[in-house]
Design a protein around this motif. Structure first.
Motif, PDB file in Angstrom:
ATOM      1  N   ASN A 167       1.036  -1.191   0.162  1.00 20.09           N
ATOM      2  CA  ASN A 167       0.056   0.105   0.009  1.00 20.09           C
ATOM      3  C   ASN A 167       0.922   1.320  -0.184  1.00 20.09           C
ATOM      4  O   ASN A 167       1.671   1.473   0.771  1.00 20.09           O
ATOM      5  N   TRP A 168       0.548   2.101  -0.917  1.00 21.74           N
ATOM      6  CA  TRP A 168       1.579   3.132  -1.054  1.00 21.74           C
ATOM      7  C   TRP A 168       0.498   4.726  -1.017  1.00 21.74           C
ATOM      8  O   TRP A 168      -0.300   4.591  -1.821  1.00 21.74           O
ATOM      9  N   CYS A 169       0.652   5.407  -0.001  1.00 21.98           N
ATOM     10  CA  CYS A 169       0.126   6.646   0.343  1.00 21.98           C
ATOM     11  C   CYS A 169       0.806   7.681  -0.665  1.00 21.98           C
ATOM     12  O   CYS A 169       2.101   8.148  -0.558  1.00 21.98           O
TER      13      CYS A 169
ATOM     14  N   LEU B 220       2.597   1.805   3.514  1.00 20.69           N
ATOM     15  CA  LEU B 220       1.581   1.790   4.885  1.00 20.69           C
ATOM     16  C   LEU B 220       1.373   0.329   5.352  1.00 20.69           C
ATOM     17  O   LEU B 220       1.314  -0.504   4.413  1.00 20.69           O
TER      18      LEU B 220
ATOM     19  N   VAL C 285      -4.285   1.058   6.796  1.00 27.13           N
ATOM     20  CA  VAL C 285      -4.952   1.497   5.420  1.00 27.13           C
ATOM     21  C   VAL C 285      -6.475   1.032   5.944  1.00 27.13           C
ATOM     22  O   VAL C 285      -6.957   0.044   6.354  1.00 27.13           O
TER      23      VAL C 285
ATOM     24  N   ARG D  21      -8.083   3.604   2.177  1.00 28.77           N
ATOM     25  CA  ARG D  21      -7.432   4.915   2.233  1.00 28.77           C
ATOM     26  C   ARG D  21      -6.464   4.950   3.231  1.00 28.77           C
ATOM     27  O   ARG D  21      -6.562   4.287   4.292  1.00 28.77           O
ATOM     28  N   CYS D  22      -5.602   6.100   3.192  1.00 30.00           N
ATOM     29  CA  CYS D  22      -4.547   6.079   4.259  1.00 30.00           C
ATOM     30  C   CYS D  22      -5.118   6.815   5.492  1.00 30.00           C
ATOM     31  O   CYS D  22      -6.096   7.522   5.541  1.00 30.00           O
TER      32      CYS D  22
ATOM     33  N   GLU E 299      -6.705   7.803  -1.612  1.00 26.86           N
ATOM     34  CA  GLU E 299      -6.638   6.389  -1.842  1.00 26.86           C
ATOM     35  C   GLU E 299      -5.172   5.927  -1.998  1.00 26.86           C
ATOM     36  O   GLU E 299      -4.554   6.531  -2.649  1.00 26.86           O
ATOM     37  N   VAL E 300      -4.938   4.770  -1.444  1.00 27.01           N
ATOM     38  CA  VAL E 300      -3.822   4.126  -1.595  1.00 27.01           C
ATOM     39  C   VAL E 300      -3.870   3.385  -2.948  1.00 27.01           C
ATOM     40  O   VAL E 300      -4.570   3.009  -3.379  1.00 27.01           O
ATOM     41  N   GLU E 301      -2.382   3.461  -3.196  1.00 22.55           N
ATOM     42  CA  GLU E 301      -1.959   2.821  -4.597  1.00 22.55           C
ATOM     43  C   GLU E 301      -1.318   1.299  -4.063  1.00 22.55           C
ATOM     44  O   GLU E 301      -0.833   1.334  -2.949  1.00 22.55           O
TER      45      GLU E 301
END
Length: 820
Positions: free
Chosen positions: A164-166, A173, A178, A182-183, A190-192
């Motif tokens: 999970n990337w914020c 993260l 998450v 979402r962070c 939204e997290v990627e």
RNA sequence: GCCGAGGUGGCGGAAUGGCAGACGCGUCGGUCUCAAAAACCGAUGAGGGCAACCUCGUGCGGGUUCGACUCCCGCUCUCGGCACCA
């Protein structure tokens, strides 16, 4: 002007007395915890804060709770450890740095000194000699040490994984961070998903124990235990291999919690990321499958996990064999199956699973009933039936109860060697890498020859460079040599999740200046476990689960005697103002300065406790504090100026026995309430006692020894919650003060049960369950005596209206109910 | 959808199955004062009654019980958590 006609009265001016006592307490080392005391220990801990510089009286509420308990426990004869510290690494410092051009460390340390001053002005006492600041090298050196300790035990590992990337924080993260895709810091972001090589802690090794030991935590809020149970997400079921048609020796392994429905599997579903997708796909389906998989990858977590969305999927053209009945069933790919859980593949039983049912209906796949709610039910299915029942269409298992069938089918699978009983958890390993500057460095070196090499413990800490820029852009930081072979090597440039720092800070308080180890096991074992832990419910999973994990690892290594860190947990409610959580940034905060300035620290402390149940969110009401101010003025006058209370006519209240009873009862009620953290009712009892004292004087009660004792007891009981005013009154009463000893060091009042006993009780007389009279009678009447007393009442006789009671219920000293 | 907590005066809130509304805020009336503030006294769930008192009353509907805010069943609303975990 002749103002001085009456003798001058001393008035209660909190601003004059509060700083005075705060100084004396510190000078006397009142809250210093001795490691060598013969007294029983009490470890009273509040969750240390992030030093945001945003301390309002709202945040202070739980520190006041901790302080009240610490002060009472000391008076009760405990050696109390009441420490404080700062969760000082973290992103806000970097954001502030970027915004204002100030170094994260400067910003953090400034906030810490601000926060410390504000806590002190509220009269909250800590053993500041034990203060812990996680961004200081003498602390994070040991965080690094613990990382290596985990690494040596195989509990820290590096792996490539979709993470999970914020995009706002520019870092990865943990799953726990998450929320709904979402962070946790940015509810609108939204997290990627990114594929990155990252460091993990193997918390999944402890899943079973983290779950089972929740049962030991009887003094934790039920809610938190439920949340952790759900988060760990244990399920029992079976893994089963489904051979693939046309690929000799190849099979797809699925996980199911319903082996009893195996005969109802009419198709299979692979997650789009499942490694066998390509192999299962036939040529004529290839284009469509590839497109589908591609699209699924692009979708965000939120889109994919939405349960509202209609399910989608494509057939691969491939087939598998249901091993229980040899049936050929189609293999599909659909994104409602998650690659991260179980085996990433399922057997679909549409008759008994809502998701499979929806999917089967949409794509015209067969639905076969294999569990019937009861013998008599017909086989018509308009929705999935997910409950238990009788097995049908299931070969040799027909007629079995599905719960029994669960075990029988697994036994059969294990015999045949095509499946086995399996336990799964939803808990995943804890991703601890963060691509940030302001955190604890991960003490690892990458060498072309030796690979991943831990920094030797004697070369710790790996210091965070003073130069504020991403570590990866700082060659002076990452250029190093391999500890093993001495060749040029590169340091790890990620830092650790700040939750690593907070997973062991409560151990550091036991020996905060130890230069040889993270904590002295002997001292840690002396103080642990934490007797009372107070903090916000937002950490129900994150911090509390991680801390439990750390404690268990250290327990296993023989460094700790306890396997659970926190005996009793309490989640306080938040303080709101104008309907929103109080904070400086939201503009609705009341600062400790304002409060102390206007009404004083004691009034603020007491009001915060009186405002509502401690576990509930409460609305701050500026006018409400004044009620408490009034109360304190009244107590001041009763204690120090009793002669100024005027007689207001005859009243039955001037009864010394009544006063003595009230005092004894209040000791009991207030002590119990402080102990159980029911501070709101504790304040109410203190107010009742003050009212009783006032009634007594107003009706001409004598100021004799009984009065003196009553006043002194009130002052003592008030001390933990209103420490300054009570200390001042104690001194003015001639009992204490800097020379004679502090009230804070005095002994807690003993409960005198004999004095509290009521000689007379109010007997409630009911007729047919309705209250008809209240009689003052001697305590301990027999049923016959009580009945006679009741029948002597005119009002009772009127209500009975001549009829004789056919039934009499008597609860001694309380109530008698006459049923006609 | 599932899990958890909750719904009590004008307000914040008290009540091991036994006096519903402790304690406080607010409001109203009074004492003191030239006046006001503060302080103090009294009243304050609703309806009825001149009154002693009476009736009703803890989200809604049932039930258990001599007696239910409290226990059980069903519903409803609010808040919190989880949410395609096979």
């Amino acid at each position: 002007m002749l103002m001085e006609t009456k003798p001058r009265r001393s008035t209660y001016v909190p601003q004059e007395i509060e700083p005075k006592w705060q100084k004396i307490w510190v000078g006397r080392g009142v809250m210093k915890a001795s490691d060598k005391s013969p007294k029983p220990k009490y470890y009273d801990l509040v969750m240390y804060p992030y030093p945001s510089g945003d301390l309002t009286v709202g945040h202070a509420r739980n520190y006041v709770m901790g302080d009240i308990l610490a002060r009472m426990k000391r008076m009760q004869g405990f050696e109390v450890l009441h420490p404080f510290g700062w969760d000082a690494f973290g992103l806000p410092a970097e954001n502030a740095a970027m915004k204002r051009g100030v170094h994260p460390e400067t910003w953090t340390l400034e906030n810490i000194s601000k926060g410390k001053r504000e806590l002190k002005m509220l009269g909250i006492l800590y053993d500041w000699d034990r203060e812990v600041t996680t961004c200081m090298p003498d602390y994070y050196r040991w965080t690094e040490w613990l990382f290596l300790f985990f690494y040596e035990r195989g509990l820290a590992y590096r792996a490539m994984s979709p993470v999970n990337w914020c995009p706002v924080d520019q870092t990865v993260l943990a799953n726990e961070q998450v929320i709904n895709g979402r962070c946790w810091r940015h509810p609108d972001v939204e997290v990627e998903k990114r594929d990155l090589e990252q460091w993990f802690f193997k918390i999944t090794d402890y899943a079973e124990r983290l779950l089972n030991d929740l049962q030991l935590l009887e003094k934790w809020p039920h809610k938190v235990r439920v949340m952790q149970t759900n988060w760990i997400g244990r399920s029992e079921g079976a893994e089963v291999d489904f051979p693939v048609v046309g690929h000799e020796g190849e099979s797809i392994r699925i996980y199911t919690t319903r082996p009893d429905t195996l005969f109802g599997a009419t198709f299979m579903v692979l997650a789009p990321e499942h490694p066998l997708v390509d192999k299962m796909t036939t040529d004529e389906h290839r284009t469509r499958v590839r497109e589908y998989v591609e699209q699924a990858r692009k979708e965000t977590e939120i889109e994919r996990l939405s349960t509202e969305r209609e399910k989608t999927g494509v057939a691969t053209g491939g087939f598998a064999i249901n091993p229980v009945n040899g049936e050929k069933i189609p293999i599909w790919v659909a994104d409602y199956v998650l690659v991260t859980y179980g085996t990433g593949a399922i057997m679909a039983v549409p008759a008994h699973d809502e998701r499979d049912f929806e999917f089967a209906k949409k794509y015209g796949l067969p639905v076969r009933e294999v569990i019937r709610p009861s013998e008599s039910a017909d086989g018509d299915l308009t929705t999935a039936y997910v409950g238990p029942g009788v097995m049908v269409n299931s070969g040799q298992f027909d007629g079995l109860d599905s719960n029994t069938g669960f075990d029988r089918v697994i036994d059969w699978l294990e015999e045949k060697g095509i499946g086995k009983r399996t336990v799964k958890y939803r808990l995943r390993d804890w991703l601890i890498s963060r691509q940030r500057y302001w955190g604890c460095p991960i003490p690892i070196v990458y060498c072309e020859v030796d690979g991943i090499v831990p920094v030797p413990p004697d070369r710790l800490p790996v210091l965070l460079p003073k130069d504020y820029k991403p570590l990866a852009d700082n060659p002076e930081f990452w250029r190093t040599t391999c500890p093993k072979c001495g060749r040029d090597a590169r340091r790890e440039t990620d830092t650790m999740d700040t939750f690593v720092d907070s997973s062991w800070y409560f151990l550091r308080y036991a020996s905060p200046h130890d230069n040889n180890e993270p904590f002295d096991p002997e001292l840690a074992n002396h103080w642990m476990a934490v007797d009372q832990y107070t903090g916000g419910v937002e950490h129900a999973i994150l911090h509390l689960l991680y801390s439990r994990f750390f404690t268990k690892v250290l327990f296993d290594a023989g460094m700790l005697d306890v396997s659970e860190p926190f005996v009793r947990l309490f989640n306080q409610g938040m303080v709101k103002r104008f309907g929103q959580v109080m904070s400086k940034s939201a503009g609705n905060g009341v600062s400790p300065d304002e409060l102390v300035d206007k009404q004083g620290a004691d009034a603020g402390r007491i009001y915060e406790m009186f405002i509502g149940p401690p576990e509930e969110d409460v609305e701050w009401n500026d006018a409400g504090v004044n009620g408490v101010v009034k109360f304190l003025h009244r107590v001041w006058r009763l204690v120090l100026e009793p002669e100024s209370i005027v007689l207001t006519g005859p009243s039955a209240a001037a009864d010394p026995d009544l006063l003595r009873r009230k005092v004894a009862q209040t000791v009991k009620n207030v002590t119990d309430d402080y102990d159980d953290l029911r501070f709101n009712t504790a304040v109410a009892y203190l107010m009742e006692l003050a009212n009783a004292l006032q009634d007594y004087l107003q009706s001409g009660g004598a100021r004799d020894e009984g009065w003196d004792a009553a006043v002194r007891t009130l002052v003592k009981l008030l001390n933990p919650i209103g420490p300054h005013i009570s200390e001042e009154m104690w001194e003015r009463l001639g009992e204490g003060g800097p020379e004679r000893g502090l009230l804070a060091d005095a002994s807690w009042p003993e409960f005198d049960a004999a004095a509290a006993a009521e000689p007379q009780v109010t007997l409630v007389v009911q007729v047919a369950g309705k209250v008809r009279d209240r009689l003052a009678v001697a305590s301990g009447l027999s049923k016959e005596q009580a009945l006679a007393a009741a029948l002597a009442s005119d009002r009772v006789r009127a209500a009975l209206n001549g009829s004789k009671p056919s039934k009499v219920i008597y609860v001694p000293n309380k109530l008698i109910n006459l049923v006609p």
